[in-house]
Write an enzyme that holds these catalytic residues in place. Structure first.
Site, PDB file in Angstrom:
ATOM      1  N   GLN A 125       2.703 -16.586   2.552  1.00 18.91           N
ATOM      2  CA  GLN A 125       1.893 -15.692   1.728  1.00 18.91           C
ATOM      3  C   GLN A 125       2.768 -14.672   1.019  1.00 18.91           C
ATOM      4  OE1 GLN A 125      -1.887 -14.223   3.549  1.00 18.91           O
ATOM      5  NE2 GLN A 125      -0.912 -14.863   5.437  1.00 18.91           N
ATOM      6  N   GLY A 126       2.390 -14.327  -0.188  1.00 17.10           N
ATOM      7  CA  GLY A 126       3.089 -13.277  -0.927  1.00 17.10           C
ATOM      8  C   GLY A 126       2.113 -12.178  -1.316  1.00 17.10           C
ATOM      9  N   SER A 128       1.950  -8.574   0.550  1.00 14.99           N
ATOM     10  CA  SER A 128       2.488  -7.217   0.671  1.00 14.99           C
ATOM     11  C   SER A 128       3.737  -7.019  -0.178  1.00 14.99           C
ATOM     12  CB  SER A 128       2.846  -6.927   2.128  1.00 14.99           C
ATOM     13  OG  SER A 128       1.705  -6.946   2.937  1.00 14.99           O
ATOM     14  N   SER A 160       5.250 -14.244   6.434  1.00 18.71           N
ATOM     15  CA  SER A 160       5.443 -15.008   7.667  1.00 18.71           C
ATOM     16  C   SER A 160       5.829 -16.442   7.325  1.00 18.71           C
ATOM     17  CB  SER A 160       4.157 -15.008   8.500  1.00 18.71           C
ATOM     18  OG  SER A 160       3.883 -13.695   8.941  1.00 18.71           O
ATOM     19  N   GLU A 243      -8.943 -15.789   6.269  1.00 19.29           N
ATOM     20  CA  GLU A 243      -7.939 -15.406   7.259  1.00 19.29           C
ATOM     21  C   GLU A 243      -8.528 -14.542   8.356  1.00 19.29           C
ATOM     22  OE1 GLU A 243      -4.560 -13.262   5.722  1.00 19.29           O
ATOM     23  OE2 GLU A 243      -3.480 -13.511   7.580  1.00 19.29           O
ATOM     24  N   ASN A 358      -6.144  -3.110  11.660  1.00 19.45           N
ATOM     25  CA  ASN A 358      -7.456  -2.902  12.272  1.00 19.45           C
ATOM     26  C   ASN A 358      -8.116  -1.612  11.790  1.00 19.45           C
ATOM     27  OD1 ASN A 358      -6.900  -5.286  13.481  1.00 19.45           O
ATOM     28  ND2 ASN A 358      -7.224  -4.583  15.578  1.00 19.45           N
ATOM     29  N   GLU A 359      -7.304  -0.673  11.314  1.00 17.49           N
ATOM     30  CA  GLU A 359      -7.904   0.536  10.723  1.00 17.49           C
ATOM     31  C   GLU A 359      -8.641   0.172   9.431  1.00 17.49           C
ATOM     32  OE1 GLU A 359      -4.835   0.422  12.047  1.00 17.49           O
ATOM     33  OE2 GLU A 359      -5.353   1.653  13.772  1.00 17.49           O
TER      34      GLU A 359
END
Lengths: 373, 324
Positions: A125-126, A128, A160, A243, A358-359
């Protein structure tokens, strides 16, 4: 309500179990965050594909079995129970694949999906960037049209499997005048073209599980545009929904972790930790039930919206609790480097951070389910 | 596998919800604290078929099982229903059916009300009940109210009317031992279902408040600290929900794992209600700490039902004994 399996579902389970019993490698593969392990896992993906098990929920024309959600869960249960290797191409098969099928052109589907299913193309994945993490809409990597090619410049990070992957999917700013969620385009990027530099990053556990990807006027054909130009955010959110939702973490992984935790407890009984152990087992069961509940609703025409964020918080925090309990049971041996529980604990600790912290998930639940603004 | 409710089950749930919104308002719940249960409301629920839901059709009931009942108990919890639907319909009726069916035609119409006690110290709704099913030395006795002596034992939930009951065993009902075991699981399941409704009501009331209450010039619900409290409470109840529904199916289907499934349900639902109560109180702030604010009606119901029929720790131990 009927919580029994049909004869067809039982037969499907038996078929999967039999195939896995004869094909799962008897010695564990090396970590897919090493070059040798990556090669082994790619070969395993090819083996899975030969048995038509690599993407069971995909349509048959692309190498799948057209399995519905329940059959997909059954396969996943058998997969993790069999001790089969982790899925090195999960970003492709479970995230990009469904998005491609939804918004891709017929040519793109025919071009990318069979290679994805076969493990020929491993995807990362690209999303961030150094200055766009939780605030993803702040991305700056840009794509400029030059004839029939995009020219990509910028930097992606935390990809990742990026260290060894063949392709990256991500969003790029194609309208420099537009801000935030507008003017972005979803582009599929081959990582072997000139102008692309991949630099592996060692993770908390020491292995190079992710990478940063530098783009310096890398040229990518416009037929690698997924969805409409300028609509990249919407395409990306569809992917992120998959996801966070059911596809990233199927329940049986956690059920297997819980079983190993119970085995560990039996080998090293410690009444002080009995409640933690049973909570782990119950949480894994509860997550499984929640998944069946969600997919049953999907099968009857329901949709999964912000509720997917509940899932993500629950599995990621449960995974940490189970591994922390195991580390407690191990006592003084917990600190020994290289232990399976310690490795698992490192991996679990990433859970509340990736795929949207999670925030952020709690914000989404509060905003969209409870309408707190 | 089909882990959903039918359209008919959901429509029935909605109809019951409508009735309770009209006839079981917060003011009505408050009234039950002072004047006790409402026979009019019980009659209205009986007329809809709710009271006799589990009564076999031959006695005039709907002959439905726990899957049909669980959503209605959830609505009872959401509304804060003071009447003993759990004791009468979820637990008492199947016991009487197992004992041969006597009294059931009156129970189905709502003209006779049951309560039940399976070894707990106090009996819920004993003042309202016409017939008390009471355990003594592993056997169950059916005793009419005229034959017992009641001493009030006020519960933290004033709408839940508890009594010590003095009585003399005569002839036990002929109920097979497995049915008595199942009765405990039916009670724990029903409590779990009510706790789901209680939890969600507390969350909804609190989210409403967080949208209305302004501090620092904006709704307190716009602050992340408040959002995350409520998201955590919602997470607890929404994760408990399928666990409770699965337990309902397992009781109805006499699944061999019924006990583990019910204990999981009661443990998660009790914890969810506890979390919801604490978040509701904290987000409301000082107004939530008052008698006048309605949230305590549901908080206290949650505490009482969380402890009844085995608390979360007791049920986790039961699961641990089975799986570890």
């Amino acid at each position: 309500m009927d919580l029994t399996y049909t004869a067809a579902q039982v037969a499907f389970r038996d078929e999967a179990r039999d195939w896995l019993a004869t094909h799962v490698p008897t010695t564990p593969l090396a970590s897919f965050d090493t070059a040798e392990g990556f090669r082994q896992h790619r070969a395993w993906e090819a083996t899975l594909n030969q048995g038509r098990w690599s993407a069971v929920s995909w349509p048959e024309e692309y190498g799948g079995r057209g399995a519905d959600y329940i059959d997909w869960l059954i396969f996943e249960e058998e997969y993790y129970r069999s001790g089969a290797p982790g899925r090195v191409n999960q970003n492709g098969i479970f995230l990009l694949g469904p998005t491609l099928m939804e918004v891709g052109t017929p040519e793109q589907k025919a071009r990318f999906l069979p290679h994805m299913a076969a493990g020929d193309d491993i995807w990362c994945q690209g999303w961030s960037e150094p200055n766009a993490g939780s605030d993803l809409a702040g991305i700056r990597s840009r794509a400029t049209l030059d004839g029939d090619h995009w020219v990509l410049s910028g930097q992606k990070t935390w990809a990742s499997r990026g260290a060894f992957a063949d392709w990256m999917f991500g969003i790029f700013r194609t309208d420099p005048g537009a801000e935030r969620h507008r003017g972005l385009t979803f582009i599929l990027v081959p990582l072997d073209v000139a102008g692309v530099t991949v630099r592996p990053i060692a993770q908390l556990g020491g292995e190079t599980g992710f990478a940063e990807v530098f783009l310096d006027e890398a040229r990518v054909s416009v037929d690698c545009t997924l969805g409409e130009v300028g609509k990249g955010w919407q395409v990306a959110m569809a992917t992120a929904g998959f996801e966070r939702g059911i596809s990233l973490r199927s329940p049986e992984r956690f059920v297997m972790t819980a079983r190993r935790l119970i085995d560990l407890y039996r080998a090293r009984p410690n009444p002080d930790l009995r409640d933690d152990v049973v909570r782990g087992w119950m949480d894994a069961e509860a997550y499984k039930l929640h998944t069946y509940w969600t997919v049953s609703s999907l099968l009857e025409g329901g949709t999964v919206g912000a509720e997917a964020s509940l899932n993500k918080i629950f599995w990621s925090e449960m995974d940490i609790r189970m591994h922390a309990a195991a580390q407690s049971l191990l006592g003084a041996e917990a600190e020994l480097d290289g232990g399976a529980w310690l490795d698992g604990y490192f991996f679990a600790l990433a859970g509340p951070i990736y795929a949207g912290t999670n925030e952020i998930q709690r914000n989404i639940i509060a905003d969209r389910v409870l309408h707190l603004r | 596998v089909r882990f959903t409710f039918t359209a008919e089950q959901l429509e029935f749930r909605d109809a019951v919800s409508d009735l309770l919104q009209k006839q079981c308002t917060p003011a009505d719940v408050r009234a039950a604290w002072s004047v006790g249960c409402s026979t009019a409301r019980w009659k209205a629920l009986a007329d809809m078929g709710v009271v006799g839901l589990t009564v076999p059709a031959e006695y005039g009931g709907l002959g439905m099982d726990e899957v049909g009942l669980v959503l209605l108990l959830e609505e009872a919890g959401r509304a804060g229903l003071p009447e003993p639907l759990l004791e009468n319909t979820a637990v008492g009726v199947p016991l009487l059916a197992a004992a041969g069916g006597q009294w059931l035609d009156e129970v189905a119409t709502g003209s006779a009300i049951l309560t039940v006690n399976l070894g707990q110290p106090y009996v819920v709704g004993a003042d309202l009940a016409d017939l008390l099913l009471l355990e003594h030395q592993g056997a169950l006795h059916a005793v009419e109210r005229a034959d017992v002596e009641l001493t009030a034992r006020p519960s933290v939930d004033g709408a839940r009317r508890l009594f010590s009951v003095a009585w003399t065993p005569v002839t036990p009902l002929a109920i097979p031992a497995p049915e008595l075991d199942a009765a405990f699981d039916r009670g724990a399941l029903a409590a779990a279902a009510e706790l789901l409704g209680i939890s969600r009501r507390l969350i909804d009331m609190t989210a409403d408040y967080a949208r209305e209450r302004h501090q620092f010039g904006q709704p307190i619900g716009s602050f992340q600290a408040v959002k995350h409290h409520l998201a955590d409470a919602l997470l607890a109840v929404e994760l408990a929900r399928p666990v409770v529904y699965r337990a309902a199916w397992s009781v109805a289907a006499a699944d061999p794992e019924r006990g583990v499934h019910v204990s999981m349900a009661k443990a998660y639902a009790s914890d969810a209600a506890d979390r919801a109560a604490r978040v509701a109180l904290q987000v409301h702030g000082a107004i939530g700490y008052t008698w006048e604010c309605d949230i305590h009606l549901w908080m206290k119901k949650g505490w009482a039902l969380g402890a009844a029929w085995g608390d979360a720790a007791w049920h986790r131990r039961r699961v641990a004994d089975a799986v570890i």
